[in-house]
Design a protein around this motif. Structure first.
Motif, PDB file in Angstrom:
ATOM      1  N   ALA A  13       0.974  -1.217  -0.102  1.00 40.66           N
ATOM      2  CA  ALA A  13       0.121   0.103  -0.437  1.00 40.66           C
ATOM      3  C   ALA A  13       0.806   0.816  -0.519  1.00 40.66           C
ATOM      4  O   ALA A  13       2.027   1.340   0.601  1.00 40.66           O
ATOM      5  N   ALA A  14       0.312   1.944  -0.173  1.00 42.26           N
ATOM      6  CA  ALA A  14       0.878   3.384  -0.264  1.00 42.26           C
ATOM      7  C   ALA A  14       0.411   4.957   0.614  1.00 42.26           C
ATOM      8  O   ALA A  14       0.186   4.410   1.265  1.00 42.26           O
ATOM      9  N   HIS A  15      -0.466   5.582   0.674  1.00 41.97           N
ATOM     10  CA  HIS A  15      -0.740   6.660   1.110  1.00 41.97           C
ATOM     11  C   HIS A  15      -2.206   6.364   1.393  1.00 41.97           C
ATOM     12  O   HIS A  15      -2.597   7.182   2.707  1.00 41.97           O
ATOM     13  N   SER A  16      -2.530   5.013   1.081  1.00 40.03           N
ATOM     14  CA  SER A  16      -4.215   4.832   1.053  1.00 40.03           C
ATOM     15  C   SER A  16      -4.522   3.621   1.125  1.00 40.03           C
ATOM     16  O   SER A  16      -5.057   3.073   0.500  1.00 40.03           O
ATOM     17  N   PRO A  17      -4.422   3.391   2.230  1.00 34.64           N
ATOM     18  CA  PRO A  17      -4.286   1.769   2.528  1.00 34.64           C
ATOM     19  C   PRO A  17      -5.636   1.263   2.300  1.00 34.64           C
ATOM     20  O   PRO A  17      -6.350  -0.008   2.453  1.00 34.64           O
ATOM     21  N   ASN A  18      -7.074   2.482   3.353  1.00 32.22           N
ATOM     22  CA  ASN A  18      -7.577   1.934   3.042  1.00 32.22           C
ATOM     23  C   ASN A  18      -7.940   1.542   1.274  1.00 32.22           C
ATOM     24  O   ASN A  18      -9.718   0.804   1.238  1.00 32.22           O
ATOM     25  N   VAL A  19      -8.021   1.940   0.742  1.00 24.25           N
ATOM     26  CA  VAL A  19      -8.302   2.182  -0.992  1.00 24.25           C
ATOM     27  C   VAL A  19      -7.480   1.005  -1.234  1.00 24.25           C
ATOM     28  O   VAL A  19      -7.868  -0.073  -1.914  1.00 24.25           O
ATOM     29  N   GLU A  20      -6.656   0.936  -1.826  1.00 29.52           N
ATOM     30  CA  GLU A  20      -5.186  -0.117  -1.565  1.00 29.52           C
ATOM     31  C   GLU A  20      -5.146  -0.996  -1.374  1.00 29.52           C
ATOM     32  O   GLU A  20      -5.119  -2.466  -2.296  1.00 29.52           O
ATOM     33  N   ALA A  21      -5.610  -1.797  -0.009  1.00 34.55           N
ATOM     34  CA  ALA A  21      -5.512  -2.251   1.049  1.00 34.55           C
ATOM     35  C   ALA A  21      -6.707  -2.680   1.838  1.00 34.55           C
ATOM     36  O   ALA A  21      -6.128  -2.703   3.203  1.00 34.55           O
ATOM     37  N   PRO A  22      -7.519  -3.150   1.429  1.00 31.75           N
ATOM     38  CA  PRO A  22      -8.837  -3.030   2.046  1.00 31.75           C
ATOM     39  C   PRO A  22      -9.238  -3.456   3.099  1.00 31.75           C
ATOM     40  O   PRO A  22      -9.476  -3.579   4.451  1.00 31.75           O
ATOM     41  N   GLU A  23      -8.704  -5.439   2.691  1.00 34.69           N
ATOM     42  CA  GLU A  23      -9.118  -6.122   3.354  1.00 34.69           C
ATOM     43  C   GLU A  23      -8.231  -6.141   4.130  1.00 34.69           C
ATOM     44  O   GLU A  23      -8.442  -6.610   5.398  1.00 34.69           O
ATOM     45  N   THR A  24      -6.846  -5.929   4.245  1.00 39.43           N
ATOM     46  CA  THR A  24      -4.977  -6.551   5.117  1.00 39.43           C
ATOM     47  C   THR A  24      -5.695  -4.994   5.973  1.00 39.43           C
ATOM     48  O   THR A  24      -5.883  -5.040   7.482  1.00 39.43           O
ATOM     49  N   THR A  25      -6.194  -4.030   5.676  1.00 38.27           N
ATOM     50  CA  THR A  25      -6.432  -2.596   6.777  1.00 38.27           C
ATOM     51  C   THR A  25      -7.386  -2.697   7.562  1.00 38.27           C
ATOM     52  O   THR A  25      -7.417  -2.421   9.571  1.00 38.27           O
ATOM     53  N   ALA A  26      -9.191  -3.499   6.873  1.00 37.64           N
ATOM     54  CA  ALA A  26      -9.692  -3.141   7.620  1.00 37.64           C
ATOM     55  C   ALA A  26      -9.471  -4.868   8.813  1.00 37.64           C
ATOM     56  O   ALA A  26      -9.919  -4.929  10.079  1.00 37.64           O
ATOM     57  N   SER A  27      -9.056  -5.895   8.734  1.00 34.24           N
ATOM     58  CA  SER A  27      -8.344  -6.595   9.490  1.00 34.24           C
ATOM     59  C   SER A  27      -7.446  -6.256  10.753  1.00 34.24           C
ATOM     60  O   SER A  27      -7.732  -6.870  12.136  1.00 34.24           O
ATOM     61  N   ALA A  28      -6.582  -5.278  10.484  1.00 33.66           N
ATOM     62  CA  ALA A  28      -5.824  -4.432  12.004  1.00 33.66           C
ATOM     63  C   ALA A  28      -6.523  -3.982  12.308  1.00 33.66           C
ATOM     64  O   ALA A  28      -6.309  -3.783  13.552  1.00 33.66           O
ATOM     65  N   LEU A  29      -6.804  -2.908  12.082  1.00 31.16           N
ATOM     66  CA  LEU A  29      -7.887  -2.427  12.789  1.00 31.16           C
ATOM     67  C   LEU A  29      -9.335  -2.970  13.646  1.00 31.16           C
ATOM     68  O   LEU A  29      -9.330  -2.937  14.919  1.00 31.16           O
ATOM     69  N   THR A  30      -9.121  -4.265  13.296  1.00 31.11           N
ATOM     70  CA  THR A  30     -10.599  -4.728  13.382  1.00 31.11           C
ATOM     71  C   THR A  30     -10.192  -5.927  14.865  1.00 31.11           C
ATOM     72  O   THR A  30     -10.904  -5.865  16.178  1.00 31.11           O
ATOM     73  N   ASP A  31      -8.506  -6.085  14.905  1.00 28.33           N
ATOM     74  CA  ASP A  31      -8.038  -6.501  15.370  1.00 28.33           C
ATOM     75  C   ASP A  31      -7.603  -5.638  17.040  1.00 28.33           C
ATOM     76  O   ASP A  31      -7.834  -5.899  18.163  1.00 28.33           O
ATOM     77  N   PHE A  32      -7.160  -4.196  16.168  1.00 27.15           N
ATOM     78  CA  PHE A  32      -6.522  -2.977  17.125  1.00 27.15           C
ATOM     79  C   PHE A  32      -8.130  -3.338  18.342  1.00 27.15           C
ATOM     80  O   PHE A  32      -7.671  -2.742  19.266  1.00 27.15           O
ATOM     81  N   TRP A  33      -8.956  -2.194  17.523  1.00 27.13           N
ATOM     82  CA  TRP A  33     -10.126  -2.495  18.158  1.00 27.13           C
ATOM     83  C   TRP A  33     -10.588  -3.434  19.192  1.00 27.13           C
ATOM     84  O   TRP A  33     -11.106  -3.121  20.314  1.00 27.13           O
ATOM     85  N   ASN A  34     -10.641  -4.435  18.659  1.00 26.55           N
ATOM     86  CA  ASN A  34     -11.347  -5.648  19.574  1.00 26.55           C
ATOM     87  C   ASN A  34     -10.237  -5.949  21.033  1.00 26.55           C
ATOM     88  O   ASN A  34     -10.871  -6.153  22.307  1.00 26.55           O
ATOM     89  N   SER A  35      -9.234  -6.206  20.552  1.00 21.77           N
ATOM     90  CA  SER A  35      -8.120  -5.582  21.637  1.00 21.77           C
ATOM     91  C   SER A  35      -8.299  -4.843  22.629  1.00 21.77           C
ATOM     92  O   SER A  35      -8.446  -4.978  23.875  1.00 21.77           O
ATOM     93  N   VAL A  36      -8.834  -3.321  22.389  1.00 21.43           N
ATOM     94  CA  VAL A  36      -9.079  -2.644  23.301  1.00 21.43           C
ATOM     95  C   VAL A  36      -9.986  -2.207  23.867  1.00 21.43           C
ATOM     96  O   VAL A  36      -9.854  -2.911  25.476  1.00 21.43           O
ATOM     97  N   GLU A  37     -11.024  -3.214  23.287  1.00 27.18           N
ATOM     98  CA  GLU A  37     -12.761  -3.693  24.492  1.00 27.18           C
ATOM     99  C   GLU A  37     -12.186  -4.529  25.075  1.00 27.18           C
ATOM    100  O   GLU A  37     -12.866  -4.870  25.944  1.00 27.18           O
ATOM    101  N   LYS A  38     -11.101  -5.437  25.094  1.00 25.13           N
ATOM    102  CA  LYS A  38     -11.241  -6.759  25.911  1.00 25.13           C
ATOM    103  C   LYS A  38     -10.850  -6.027  26.872  1.00 25.13           C
ATOM    104  O   LYS A  38     -10.623  -6.698  28.470  1.00 25.13           O
TER     105      LYS A  38
END
Length: 278
Positions: free
Chosen positions: A249-274
């Motif tokens: 990915a370059a400057h917009s991983p939300n566009v260039e690698a959405p599945e990888t980006t979504a997985s990383a965000l979900t893992d982070f958010w879920n770990s925070v909530e735990k």
């Protein structure tokens, strides 16, 4: 949808799980300079399927969110207050907040204000201070073209003279070209000038942000050409934040690698909530 705030309506896209309820806390995604809520379309449903409501917004003066004629309304601090008001209006309780690029400079103001409850903060493709290099040159060139009295007519002339042919040749469909054209022309010209100034001149507030007791994530593409990857890595270290580098990915991983980006965000958010119950 439009979200009513004291400064006017904020346009938003909202995603919820296709089946089941929202087990986790909501997230709010804020776009960058000349961006919009649509920058997050490839992420929204994947993020929501993890069991949370997810909102992506247009900042005031961007695309479908109207903005005032006052340049002072488009500073990072003023826009950060608008994000604060939006979070209050959503009434979702503590949320995960993400800012992409210039949106990172805006949302850190929301964090630093401490006026709304947050569960985490993510800077995606954003840096500690104003951009430099080619990205800064492009922003300054747009400021110069818009001039001291920017109007919608001036912005339209700039589009047709400087951006139209590039947009036509760089996107795969007529529909996407039309969206990029309409989005650019819908921006507040005054807002564009002031936001361009802000994104190139923002001060480094990393020390202040590091002092906020909030889980933080710095996520960026390995080929980011706005803020160099090493600058973002150094910022993550100063923040004592988690760091995710998105391959390819370059400057917009939300566009260039959405599945990888979504997985990383979900893992982070879920770990925070735990570890941090709202």
């Amino acid at each position: 949808m439009d979200v009513a705030t004291p400064d006017g309506p904020i346009a938003a896209l909202a995603a919820v799980p296709a089946a089941g309820g929202c087990e986790f806390q909501a997230a709010v995604l804020v776009p960058g300079f000349t961006g919009s809520k649509e920058d997050f379309i490839a992420l929204l449903q994947t993020l929501a399927q993890a069991g949370r409501r997810v909102y992506a917004i247009d900042l005031p003066g961007q695309y479908e969110s109207p903005g005032p004629e006052d340049p002072a309304a488009y500073t990072c601090a003023a826009l950060g207050r608008c994000v604060t008001d939006l979070i209050r209006a959503l009434d979702e309780g503590p949320v995960h907040l993400l800012g992409h690029s210039f949106g990172g400079l805006v949302t850190r103001e929301t964090v630093l204000s401490g006026e709304v409850p947050l569960l985490s903060y993510t800077a995606m493709g954003s840096g500690p201070s104003g951009i430099a290099g080619t990205s800064a040159a492009n922003a300054r060139a747009l400021m110069a073209l818009l001039g001291d009295s920017p109007t919608s007519e001036v912005l339209a002339a700039i589009w047709w003279e400087h951006f139209d042919s590039q947009a036509r040749s760089s996107v795969p469909t007529e529909e996407l070209y039309a969206f990029l054209r309409d989005r650019m022309l819908a921006n507040s010209p005054i807002g564009l000038v002031r936001m361009a100034h802000e994104v190139t001149s923002a001060a480094d507030r990393t020390g202040e942000l590091a002092a906020v007791d909030l889980p933080k994530l710095v996520l960026y593409g390995e080929n980011d050409d706005a803020w160099p990857p090493q600058v973002q890595s150094d910022m993550a270290e100063r923040l004592k934040a988690q760091r995710v580098v998105v391959p390819g990915a370059a400057h917009s991983p939300n566009v260039e690698a959405p599945e990888t980006t979504a997985s990383a965000l979900t893992d982070f958010w879920n770990s925070v909530e735990k570890t941090r119950k709202p």
